[in-house]
Enzyme design. Structure first.
Site, PDB file in Angstrom:
ATOM      1  N   TYR A 119       0.836  -1.206   0.000  1.00  0.00           N
ATOM      2  CA  TYR A 119       0.000   0.000   0.000  1.00  0.00           C
ATOM      3  C   TYR A 119       0.871   1.255   0.000  1.00  0.00           C
ATOM      4  O   TYR A 119       0.698   2.143  -0.841  1.00  0.00           O
ATOM      5  CB  TYR A 119      -0.920  -0.039   1.230  1.00  0.00           C
ATOM      6  CG  TYR A 119      -1.789   1.185   1.416  1.00  0.00           C
ATOM      7  CD1 TYR A 119      -3.040   1.266   0.805  1.00  0.00           C
ATOM      8  CD2 TYR A 119      -1.379   2.248   2.222  1.00  0.00           C
ATOM      9  CE1 TYR A 119      -3.853   2.376   0.989  1.00  0.00           C
ATOM     10  CE2 TYR A 119      -2.183   3.355   2.405  1.00  0.00           C
ATOM     11  CZ  TYR A 119      -3.411   3.416   1.785  1.00  0.00           C
ATOM     12  OH  TYR A 119      -4.215   4.523   1.963  1.00  0.00           O
ATOM     13  N   LYS A 123       1.640   4.120  -2.977  1.00  0.00           N
ATOM     14  CA  LYS A 123       1.456   5.557  -2.744  1.00  0.00           C
ATOM     15  C   LYS A 123       2.748   6.324  -3.050  1.00  0.00           C
ATOM     16  O   LYS A 123       2.721   7.392  -3.669  1.00  0.00           O
ATOM     17  CB  LYS A 123       1.038   5.801  -1.296  1.00  0.00           C
ATOM     18  CG  LYS A 123      -0.323   5.254  -0.908  1.00  0.00           C
ATOM     19  CD  LYS A 123      -1.445   6.077  -1.492  1.00  0.00           C
ATOM     20  CE  LYS A 123      -2.794   5.664  -0.936  1.00  0.00           C
ATOM     21  NZ  LYS A 123      -3.911   6.455  -1.507  1.00  0.00           N
ATOM     22  N   LEU A 146      -7.843   8.795   8.919  1.00  0.00           N
ATOM     23  CA  LEU A 146      -8.821   9.854   8.663  1.00  0.00           C
ATOM     24  C   LEU A 146     -10.045   9.643   9.553  1.00  0.00           C
ATOM     25  O   LEU A 146     -10.636   8.553   9.562  1.00  0.00           O
ATOM     26  CB  LEU A 146      -9.229   9.855   7.195  1.00  0.00           C
ATOM     27  CG  LEU A 146      -8.160  10.334   6.207  1.00  0.00           C
ATOM     28  CD1 LEU A 146      -8.565   9.980   4.786  1.00  0.00           C
ATOM     29  CD2 LEU A 146      -7.925  11.826   6.352  1.00  0.00           C
TER      30      LEU A 146
END
Length: 215
Positions: A119, A123, A146
């Site tokens: 992941y 990114k 988040l």
């Protein structure tokens, strides 16, 4: 040229950017129709394979990408990479063809092309790909967890992490502060602030920096 073109409008951060856009004029590009869009923003609906051409025609002053999925949601690592790397870079190339000078990307804390985590590696490779396109200004936001209400299916692991966040955040000091959780609305307000900035360069914004921009 429109002020800004937004991709990734259906996620937590993208939705918050729309809600907090203020005087920023947005063109919102989505793959499916979006019913709850404020009248002051323009909506374009098209399949992702057409996004680069549409962005090139729209010629936005700023391209904002809040686009992102998870491996579980995408169904495989390949499908995840197709969105978080392929689609973002395709959109960015369309913007550069049109002369867009400024791009804002929501990435992830710890992103690095050298990471052993798939992941974070993806990114990081996306960030590197955007640097190579030569935007006059590139803002990369790297939030941690988040916080906020996410549309769609609930993510069990994320829900547990949100509950534990106040305790976890209190343990993160010094250089580890960047891993603290952050409200999606704070990230969105930082994006809106950055959209009005023109000084050239590549800038990385982590937790504390995003909070200062949002204020």
């Amino acid at each position: 040229m429109s002020d800004a073109l937004l991709i990734g409008a259906t996620g937590m951060v993208g939705g918050a950017v729309i809600a907090h856009a203020g005087v920023l004029s947005l063109t919102i590009l989505v793959r499916r129709d979006k019913d709850d869009l404020p009248e002051e923003h323009a909506l374009l609906v098209a399949p992702p394979e057409r996004w680069a051409d549409i962005i090139a025609v729209e010629r936005p002053a700023v391209l904002i990408s809040c686009l992102g999925t998870t491996i579980r949601q995408a169904g495989s690592q390949a499908a995840f990479r197709a969105v978080d790397h392929g689609l973002i870079l395709s959109a960015a190339k369309g913007a550069r063809m049109a002369g867009t000078r400024h791009m804002i990307l929501v990435s992830a804390v710890g992103a690095s092309a050298n990471s052993r985590n798939f992941y974070l590696k993806t990114k990081g490779e996306t960030e590197d790909g955007l640097r190579a396109l030569g935007f006059e200004r590139l803002d990369i936001l790297r939030p941690g967890l988040l916080m906020g209400d996410r549309a769609g299916p609930k993510r069990l692991g994320e829900g547990i992490a949100m509950v534990a966040a106040p305790i976890t955040d209190a343990l993160l000091h010094g250089s580890l502060r960047r891993y603290r959780s952050i409200p999606s609305e704070t990230v969105a307000r930082a994006i809106v602030a950055l959209a009005g900035m023109t000084q050239p360069g590549v800038r990385i914004h982590e937790n504390d920096a995003m909070r200062r921009l949002a204020d």
